[in-house]
Design an enzyme around this catalytic site. Structure first.
Site, PDB file in Angstrom:
ATOM      1  N   SER A  24     -13.261  42.227 -18.969  1.00 61.07           N
ATOM      2  CA  SER A  24     -13.143  43.355 -17.712  1.00 61.07           C
ATOM      3  C   SER A  24     -11.870  44.340 -18.318  1.00 61.07           C
ATOM      4  O   SER A  24     -10.814  42.944 -19.233  1.00 61.07           O
ATOM      5  CB  SER A  24     -12.664  42.992 -16.674  1.00 61.07           C
ATOM      6  OG  SER A  24     -12.440  41.658 -16.453  1.00 61.07           O
ATOM      7  N   LYS A  25     -11.760  45.465 -17.382  1.00 60.53           N
ATOM      8  CA  LYS A  25     -10.293  45.867 -18.561  1.00 60.53           C
ATOM      9  C   LYS A  25      -8.818  45.599 -17.656  1.00 60.53           C
ATOM     10  O   LYS A  25      -8.218  46.121 -17.529  1.00 60.53           O
ATOM     11  CB  LYS A  25     -10.648  47.456 -18.516  1.00 60.53           C
ATOM     12  CG  LYS A  25     -10.789  48.303 -16.896  1.00 60.53           C
ATOM     13  CD  LYS A  25     -11.047  49.632 -17.210  1.00 60.53           C
ATOM     14  CE  LYS A  25     -11.421  50.540 -16.017  1.00 60.53           C
ATOM     15  NZ  LYS A  25     -12.531  51.585 -16.056  1.00 60.53           N
ATOM     16  N   ARG A  26      -9.273  45.097 -16.360  1.00 58.67           N
ATOM     17  CA  ARG A  26      -8.052  44.349 -15.707  1.00 58.67           C
ATOM     18  C   ARG A  26      -7.757  43.451 -16.487  1.00 58.67           C
ATOM     19  O   ARG A  26      -6.394  42.549 -16.302  1.00 58.67           O
ATOM     20  CB  ARG A  26      -8.383  43.888 -14.505  1.00 58.67           C
ATOM     21  CG  ARG A  26      -9.153  45.002 -13.543  1.00 58.67           C
ATOM     22  CD  ARG A  26      -8.379  44.308 -12.069  1.00 58.67           C
ATOM     23  NE  ARG A  26      -8.854  45.741 -11.187  1.00 58.67           N
ATOM     24  CZ  ARG A  26      -8.338  46.550 -11.743  1.00 58.67           C
ATOM     25  NH1 ARG A  26      -7.274  47.237 -11.937  1.00 58.67           N
ATOM     26  NH2 ARG A  26      -8.777  47.897 -10.528  1.00 58.67           N
ATOM     27  N   ARG A  40       0.339  47.887 -18.039  1.00 56.80           N
ATOM     28  CA  ARG A  40      -0.462  46.654 -16.979  1.00 56.80           C
ATOM     29  C   ARG A  40       1.476  45.363 -17.867  1.00 56.80           C
ATOM     30  O   ARG A  40       1.769  44.571 -17.724  1.00 56.80           O
ATOM     31  CB  ARG A  40      -1.237  46.087 -18.074  1.00 56.80           C
ATOM     32  CG  ARG A  40      -1.974  45.190 -18.129  1.00 56.80           C
ATOM     33  CD  ARG A  40      -3.290  44.720 -17.708  1.00 56.80           C
ATOM     34  NE  ARG A  40      -3.617  44.944 -19.468  1.00 56.80           N
ATOM     35  CZ  ARG A  40      -4.872  45.195 -19.686  1.00 56.80           C
ATOM     36  NH1 ARG A  40      -5.747  45.274 -18.765  1.00 56.80           N
ATOM     37  NH2 ARG A  40      -4.908  45.343 -20.928  1.00 56.80           N
TER      38      ARG A  40
END
Ligand code: GLU
Length: 503
Positions: free
Chosen positions: A257-259, A475
């Protein structure tokens, strides 16, 4: 899996609803290698039945990304072919005709149930601890009742019939026989009330009409296989050989997932990875293990391809492996001139440099200022950034700074078009939601994005760096400040919504 008289035809069928995903590239690579190994062909079909979410930009980005990796296809929306059109949005009449045939043969029926009725049905079933599925209400309508409802203009969908009992056997190349009880299979909607097909109808009809012999797709589609096989049976068509491929995983074994990981091919290109290293990296998931050297080529992947090499355990997307491979390509496969050429392709070209020239010109006194002002355009994360640096001179408190980055991240993700207006609106809305001065918040963004307290015009710089690098830098900043919990994200997004509705 290859003993079929028909020439092998595989396909990649992306939905153009976002950035080109590494998972799409991984599945495309498998379909490509399998087809090439057996002298067959790969097709590319655009599955844009979700009209609200599909965009031409996304379609273009997906095609560009796959081409960048060195893949090509014999037929597709860009190259044409005898089975076109290759965009599902251009094939409506074909689906309508096939849906009508299913109804005429008694394999599908019109369903007039309202959304409220369906939701009540679901609640009742859950309360009775039954699997939620359509209960067949509209199956008992008579022809007269149906005509009456049609005359009144009551909207309907078309659903497929499912046998009341028995089992469906799905033969999967990697898993063998899988049995599904029909009693647990839902009467899938085939045609929506707007007259457009669902994935299931369009996918089966197209795979057949396009002569697809082997369907190799992500394992999230396994539960759809019984419906698809039943449709093949209803139409009287020979189904393709099915292979459901294990998904790419985050390091913690959850679905990629891009998280947790950058998932867009565009990110990897922008971050300076070589396409051959990326192909090699994805190829490791399909390559026979036990060979000493992991460095390989697309041609070797084709020659060596055997679907049984793919391990069902799933494939952890370990970017340190990609870094290692990329470094080897950089050092071993090019001389200095070749290296310079690749750097030119990457960023030292007019297309990338012109906006940078524009941004720096107004802030520069001599050309030797250039390095300091622009280094961050040639980086991925800002290496060496510390918490202390990130907080230096920032008037927002730590909580507000975390909120600001988090809210910017979620709004950036949701921007349809990545442009300066969107970036501008995002940062203004964030400052308004947190009730802080834009000027005070900007400093926090300068530090996260550039590592410096000031520099070239920030909104232009963010726009030019692009969504993927921004996601990575924010991030990184959040890792230093302390990542937001899901609960925090939810609460902060509510703040933003409230502030937006107050206008
Ligand atoms: N459009 C589907 C997707 O993007 C294709 C699935 C399939 O290959 O059948 O996942």
């Amino acid at each position: 899996m290859t003993d079929t008289a028909r020439p092998i035809r595989t396909r990649i069928a992306p939905s153009p609803t976002g950035d080109p995903h590494v998972g799409t590239a991984y599945i495309a690579l498998i379909n490509y290698c399998f087809a090439k190994k057996h002298g067959g062909e790969l097709l590319l079909r655009i599955e844009d039945t979700d009209q609200a979410r599909s965009t031409p930009q996304s379609e273009k980005a997906i095609l560009d990304a796959l081409k960048w990796l060195g893949l090509d296809w014999a037929e597709g929306p860009d190259v044409g072919g005898p089975h076109g059109p290759y965009r599902q949005s251009e094939r409506s009449a074909i689906y309508t005709e096939h849906c009508e045939k299913l109804m005429a043969d008694g394999h599908a029926f019109k369903c007039y149930c309202t959304a409220e009725k369906l939701s009540q049905m679901r609640k009742d079933q859950i309360a009775r601890k039954k699997p939620p599925r359509y209960d067949g209400t509209c199956l008992s309508l008579t022809d007269v009742e149906r005509s009456e409802l049609d005359l009144q203009g009551v909207p309907h969908v078309v659903r497929m019939k499912i046998p009341e009992s028995g089992t469906c056997e799905v033969q999967d190349t990697l898993r063998g026989k899988i049995e599904f009880e029909y009693a647990a299979v839902d009467m899938q909607v085939l045609m929506k009330s707007d007259g457009l097909p669902t994935y299931h109808l369009a996918n089966v009809v197209d795979d057949h009409l396009m002569g697809i012999t082997h369907v190799m797709r992500g394992e999230e589609w396994i539960s759809s296989a019984p419906k698809h096989l039943l449709l093949y049976q209803y139409f009287g068509w020979e189904p393709p050989v099915l292979t459901h491929l294990p998904l790419l995983l985050n390091a913690d074994k959850s679905k990629l997932s891009k998280r947790k990981n950058p998932t867009s091919i565009l990110y990897y290109r922008r971050a300076g990875y070589l396409s051959e290293a990326m192909v090699n990296f994805l190829g490791l998931f399909i390559k026979s293990s036990g060979e000493e050297d992991e460095k390989t080529t697309l041609q070797a992947l084709i020659d060596d391809f055997d679907v049984q090499h793919i391990s069902l355990g799933g494939s952890v997307f370990d970017t340190s492996k990609l870094d290692w491979l990329n470094g080897r390509y950089m050092r071993e496969d090019m001389d200095a001139a070749g290296f310079l050429e690749r750097v030119r392709e990457w960023a030292l070209n007019d297309a990338y440099m012109m906006p940078i020239a524009d941004m720096t010109q107004s802030r520069i006194t001599k050309m030797s200022d250039l390095g300091g002002l622009t280094a961050m355009f040639f980086m991925n994360r800002i290496e060496g950034l510390t918490l202390e640096r990130l907080r230096s001179g920032v008037k927002l408190d730590e909580l507000q700074q975390r909120q600001a980055y988090t809210l910017a991240l979620s709004q950036f993700d949701a921007l349809l078009d990545w442009d300066k207006d969107g970036v501008d609106a995002t940062l203004r809305a964030t400052a308004a939601a947190l009730d802080v001065k834009l000027k005070d918040m900007i400093r926090a963004f300068y530090l996260a994005v550039t590592g410096e307290a000031q520099g070239v015009p920030l909104f232009d710089a963010i726009t030019h760096l692009g969504r993927d690098i921004m996601r990575e830098r924010l991030r990184h900043a959040m890792e230093l400040l302390g990542p937001a919990t899901k609960k925090e994200v939810k609460a902060w997004e509510a703040l933003l919504r409230e502030s937006k509705s107050e206008g």
